[in-house]
Design a protein around this motif. Structure first.
Motif, mmCIF file in Angstrom:
data_model
loop_
_atom_site.group_PDB
_atom_site.id
_atom_site.type_symbol
_atom_site.label_atom_id
_atom_site.label_comp_id
_atom_site.label_asym_id
_atom_site.label_seq_id
_atom_site.Cartn_x
_atom_site.Cartn_y
_atom_site.Cartn_z
ATOM 1 N N MET A 175 -3.545 -1.818 13.948
ATOM 2 C CA MET A 175 -2.920 -3.026 13.407
ATOM 3 C C MET A 175 -3.461 -3.133 11.813
ATOM 4 S SD MET A 175 -0.885 -4.318 15.518
ATOM 5 C CE MET A 175 -0.527 -5.671 14.809
ATOM 6 N N SER A 176 -4.718 -3.028 11.649
ATOM 7 C CA SER A 176 -5.168 -3.104 10.251
ATOM 8 C C SER A 176 -4.388 -1.931 9.241
ATOM 9 C CB SER A 176 -6.443 -3.117 10.288
ATOM 10 O OG SER A 176 -7.306 -4.008 10.942
ATOM 11 N N GLN A 177 -4.395 -0.961 10.022
ATOM 12 C CA GLN A 177 -3.896 0.249 9.316
ATOM 13 C C GLN A 177 -2.410 0.144 9.049
ATOM 14 O OE1 GLN A 177 -5.246 3.242 8.262
ATOM 15 N NE2 GLN A 177 -3.221 4.092 7.622
ATOM 16 N N LEU A 178 -1.634 -0.670 9.958
ATOM 17 C CA LEU A 178 -0.076 -0.975 9.880
ATOM 18 C C LEU A 178 -0.024 -2.058 8.602
ATOM 19 C CD1 LEU A 178 2.684 -0.699 10.903
ATOM 20 C CD2 LEU A 178 2.176 -2.470 12.542
ATOM 21 N N GLU A 179 -0.832 -3.070 8.914
ATOM 22 C CA GLU A 179 -0.737 -4.124 7.912
ATOM 23 C C GLU A 179 -1.109 -3.502 6.325
ATOM 24 O OE1 GLU A 179 -2.083 -7.223 5.057
ATOM 25 O OE2 GLU A 179 -3.373 -5.811 6.064
ATOM 26 N N GLU A 180 -2.030 -2.782 6.154
ATOM 27 C CA GLU A 180 -2.350 -2.004 4.988
ATOM 28 C C GLU A 180 -1.201 -1.296 4.542
ATOM 29 O OE1 GLU A 180 -5.870 0.067 5.320
ATOM 30 O OE2 GLU A 180 -7.288 -1.493 5.387
ATOM 31 N N THR A 181 -0.589 -0.515 5.288
ATOM 32 C CA THR A 181 0.520 0.298 5.082
ATOM 33 C C THR A 181 1.675 -0.629 4.402
ATOM 34 O OG1 THR A 181 -0.125 2.031 6.669
ATOM 35 C CG2 THR A 181 2.095 2.102 5.726
ATOM 36 N N LEU A 182 2.112 -1.457 5.062
ATOM 37 C CA LEU A 182 3.136 -2.512 4.924
ATOM 38 C C LEU A 182 3.134 -3.199 3.545
ATOM 39 C CD1 LEU A 182 4.271 -3.972 8.168
ATOM 40 C CD2 LEU A 182 5.150 -2.086 7.266
ATOM 41 N N GLY A 183 1.748 -3.712 3.399
ATOM 42 C CA GLY A 183 1.252 -4.274 2.074
ATOM 43 C C GLY A 183 1.365 -3.391 0.709
ATOM 44 N N GLY A 184 0.919 -1.937 1.051
ATOM 45 C CA GLY A 184 0.839 -1.174 -0.105
ATOM 46 C C GLY A 184 1.913 -0.001 -0.283
ATOM 47 N N MET A 185 2.946 -0.152 0.493
ATOM 48 C CA MET A 185 4.191 0.662 0.507
ATOM 49 C C MET A 185 4.465 1.165 -0.885
ATOM 50 S SD MET A 185 5.781 2.193 2.928
ATOM 51 C CE MET A 185 5.766 1.463 4.066
ATOM 52 N N ARG A 186 4.567 0.399 -1.840
ATOM 53 C CA ARG A 186 5.006 0.940 -3.339
ATOM 54 C C ARG A 186 3.896 1.799 -3.837
ATOM 55 N NH1 ARG A 186 8.240 -1.674 -6.959
ATOM 56 N NH2 ARG A 186 8.578 -3.559 -5.421
ATOM 57 N N ILE A 187 2.634 1.759 -3.596
ATOM 58 C CA ILE A 187 1.750 2.500 -4.119
ATOM 59 C C ILE A 187 1.819 3.761 -3.373
ATOM 60 C CG2 ILE A 187 -0.803 2.967 -4.191
ATOM 61 C CD1 ILE A 187 0.416 1.083 -6.472
ATOM 62 N N ILE A 188 1.844 3.737 -1.856
ATOM 63 C CA ILE A 188 1.825 4.833 -0.902
ATOM 64 C C ILE A 188 2.826 5.883 -1.551
ATOM 65 C CG2 ILE A 188 2.489 5.702 1.391
ATOM 66 C CD1 ILE A 188 1.180 3.084 2.285
ATOM 67 N N LYS A 189 4.195 5.170 -1.771
ATOM 68 C CA LYS A 189 5.331 6.190 -2.189
ATOM 69 C C LYS A 189 4.973 6.516 -3.733
ATOM 70 C CE LYS A 189 8.877 4.203 0.921
ATOM 71 N NZ LYS A 189 9.135 5.384 1.475
ATOM 72 N N ALA A 190 4.505 5.744 -4.466
ATOM 73 C CA ALA A 190 4.433 6.239 -5.627
ATOM 74 C C ALA A 190 3.338 7.256 -5.999
ATOM 75 C CB ALA A 190 3.882 5.169 -6.800
ATOM 76 N N PHE A 191 2.518 7.453 -4.991
ATOM 77 C CA PHE A 191 1.278 8.578 -5.126
ATOM 78 C C PHE A 191 1.668 9.569 -4.185
ATOM 79 C CE2 PHE A 191 -0.802 5.225 -7.488
ATOM 80 C CZ PHE A 191 -1.705 6.206 -8.210
ATOM 81 N N ILE A 192 2.817 9.745 -3.446
ATOM 82 C CA ILE A 192 3.194 10.751 -2.496
ATOM 83 C C ILE A 192 2.368 10.972 -1.398
ATOM 84 C CG2 ILE A 192 4.607 12.917 -2.474
ATOM 85 C CD1 ILE A 192 4.219 13.030 -5.361
ATOM 86 N N ALA A 193 1.970 9.912 -0.776
ATOM 87 C CA ALA A 193 0.681 9.628 0.170
ATOM 88 C C ALA A 193 1.342 9.482 1.541
ATOM 89 C CB ALA A 193 -0.115 8.722 -0.197
ATOM 90 N N GLU A 194 2.517 9.620 1.956
ATOM 91 C CA GLU A 194 3.231 9.465 3.195
ATOM 92 C C GLU A 194 2.549 10.004 4.157
ATOM 93 O OE1 GLU A 194 6.750 8.661 0.237
ATOM 94 O OE2 GLU A 194 5.040 10.141 0.449
#
Length: 610
Positions: A232-251
């Motif tokens: 759940m923590s992993q999911l919460e961090e992902t939803l909160g940091g989606m802009r950075i994840i996509k910007a750094f091509i870290a999907e």
């Protein structure tokens, strides 16, 4: 089981009437069950002409002998009267109808006992969830900063759900099965104490085997719930940091992390489910072994010369014994489920029993306004062993504006967080009108303070409700007036539904400047005596900063203001500027005075000018 009953005592009190009703109905169900089975003996005697068919029964007065002997004799007397009057076939029909009636009463009581427990089960789970949420609301920020949000969400969802599934669902078993087991055992003892003694000798060994299998279940369940929290923590961090994840091509990287968490949770869940699924087949096998052993021993008694039990009574005994197997199996099932729930309760209790070091004195004083000013006197504060503030002293007179500047990590935000008692100082004291804030009612203290932070914290609600947040009975006129002062009215009216427009999760439908102006409007409506501005314009573009700065200047009029700023241009007109460096005040004065000192503030100013 001791932990279980301790937990139940904490949450069961408001629902005592349901427990009493369930116990009463289960008691009636057990009585009707035993009586319905007791009809098997005369039915078998009539069908197969077993028992002492030559014996003539006479009515015995109640109290003229042992209750069991009188009851059995009179029962057979009435059956023999029915046979003489209507014949064996009709008597068999009457007994069958009586058996059906008893079964109807038994099943009705069973349904009633189950139905009456539903409000208790759902009520206990609701109460736990509300208690956890309420506790989180009043815990200090230090607790929330130490815990992951995803973990707290997991405890309120997964763990509370597990408590419902494993503990409260076992409640009716724990209320019903002991009554059935005691009733059946009493019947077994009355029917044949020799067979029952043999059963009691064999039974503990089987119970020990069941206990040995379920001993590690709580530890495994705790491990599984911890893995769920990580997921759940992993999911919460992902939803909160989606802009950075996509910007750094870290999907792919994030997907791999989530797959790893999910696999670990699956493995832990598999271990728990495997051990739990062992409960039914093992109890089934052990129950069959018990029946076989009793069948052998009972058969030996019947075949012996001095038999104390006849064939029809033995069949009745076996039916009752087999009936006791199901409650025992349910009991063992509950003993498997409860450790899972207790593991979840242990995790929930980490929140419920978390200490709140922001303690309000019983004789705390009420305060409705600030008349003189605010003073920090020899303040020191540490996060663990890391000292953030050291011997800080400063004064803010009523209506004055002061500014705090310095490098990141110098203690500026921590200093202003001490005013509303988000944290408590470890040394020194903070005074309002000469009174230590620890001596004031916390609600009153925070009512004097308004916050505008660098990150505008908004809620997934309408413009109106976000601006009126924390202000009871705010009118539309008041909200509109606050929005106009904050330069927010125009863009609100341009939206689809005006002040009733939903702004999205955390205000995601608004720009940074718009979000900040909504948070300023919220502070204006609250009309606080002390205003805390924590980097209120640092994340904005030039145009948004101008609009927000105008709104802030209107808000700061006639108020005592503490402003934290990296952009020195925004605090040039402050009455006093305090420069913090590594938790200490190294310089103080007005903008021009600090420039003339040619010290730390001058270096900050020159760097920004460049």
């Amino acid at each position: 089981m001791k932990e279980f009953f301790q937990m139940m005592r904490r949450f069961i009190s408001p629902y005592k009437k349901y427990v009493i009703g369930a116990v009463g109905l289960n008691l009636l169900s057990a009585v009707f069950n035993v009586f319905s089975f007791s009809l098997l003996i005369p039915i078998l005697n009539i069908l197969f002409k077993t028992g002492d068919s030559e014996k003539v029964y006479h009515f015995m007065e109640w109290g003229s002998g042992e209750l069991k002997d009188v009851a059995v004799n009179n029962f057979y007397y009435y059956v023999s009267q029915l046979i003489d009057k209507f014949g064996p076939s009709t008597t068999l029909l009457w007994l069958g109808l009586f058996l059906a009636g008893m079964t109807l009463l038994k099943t009705a009581c069973y349904f009633g006992s189950t139905a009456i427990m539903i409000p208790l089960r759902t009520g206990v789970v609701r109460d736990i969830r509300i208690m956890v949420y309420s506790k989180v609301m009043y815990l200090p920020l230090s607790f929330l900063s130490d815990e992951r949000k995803g973990d707290i969400i997991a405890r309120m969802s997964g763990d509370v759900g597990e408590i419902e599934n494993s503990i409260t669902s076992s409640l009716d078993m724990l209320l019903k099965n002991p009554i059935l087991i005691i009733s059946y055992f009493a019947t077994l003892i009355v029917t044949s104490w020799q067979l029952t003694l043999f059963t009691i000798i064999v039974l503990p060994g089987m119970g020990w085997i069941m206990g040995r299998v379920g001993r590690q279940l709580k530890r495994q369940s705790l491990d599984a719930q911890n893995k769920w929290s990580e997921t759940m923590s992993q999911l919460e961090e992902t939803l909160g940091g989606m802009r950075i994840i996509k910007a750094f091509i870290a999907e792919e990287k994030m997907i791999n992390r989530f797959v790893k968490c999910s696999n670990e949770y699956r493995s832990a869940t598999n271990r728990v489910a495997m051990r739990q699924s062992l409960a039914h087949p093992m109890s089934e096998f052990l129950g069959t072994v018990l029946i076989v052993l009793v069948l052998w021993f009972g058969g030996s008694l019947i075949l012996s010369a001095n038999s104390t039990i006849n064939a029809s009574t033995f069949i009745f005994y076996m039916v009752i014994l087999y009936s006791i197997i199901n409650p025992l199996k349910d009991f063992s099932k509950a003993s498997y489920n409860i450790p899972k729930g207790l593991a979840s309760m242990e995790r929930v209790d980490k929140i419920l029993k978390a200490p709140n070091n922001i303690v309000e004195r019983t004789d705390a004083e009420h305060i409705s306004e600030m008349k003189e000013g605010l003073e920090f006197r020899n303040i020191s504060f540490s996060y663990g062993t890391h000292e953030v503030l050291h011997d800080v002293s400063l004064k803010v007179r009523k209506g004055q504006t002061i500014a705090l500047v310095g490098q990141s990590g110098s203690g500026k935000s921590t200093l202003v967080d001490l005013v509303p008692r988000f944290h408590d100082v470890q040394a020194g004291e903070i005074l309002i009108d000469g009174k230590n804030i620890k001596d004031l009612v916390v609600k009153d203290l925070r009512g004097l303070i308004g916050n505008v932070n660098q990150e505008a914290i908004l809620f997934n609600d309408s413009f109106f409700n976000n601006i009126a947040f924390g202000v009871d009975n705010a009118t539309m006129e008041q909200v509109v007036a606050a929005a106009k002062i904050a330069n927010a009215h125009d863009f609100i009216m341009e939206s689809e539904k005006g002040y009733d427009t939903n702004i999205g999760d955390r205000g995601c439908r608004l720009s940074g400047g718009q979000r900040q102006r909504i948070s300023i409007a919220r502070a204006i409506l609250k009309n606080p005596a002390i205003l805390i501005l924590d980097e209120a314009t640092s994340a904005l573009d030039t145009e948004s900063e101008r609009l927000v700065q105008e709104a802030l200047e209107r808000l700061m009029k006639t108020r005592t203001t503490i402003a934290i700023a990296h952009r020195l241009s925004t605090i040039k007109n402050a009455d006093c500027i305090y420069v913090l460096y590594e938790g200490r005040i190294v310089e103080s004065g007005r903008h021009e005075e600090l420039l003339q000192k040619n010290g730390y503030y001058k270096r900050l100013n020159d760097m920004q000018a460049l």
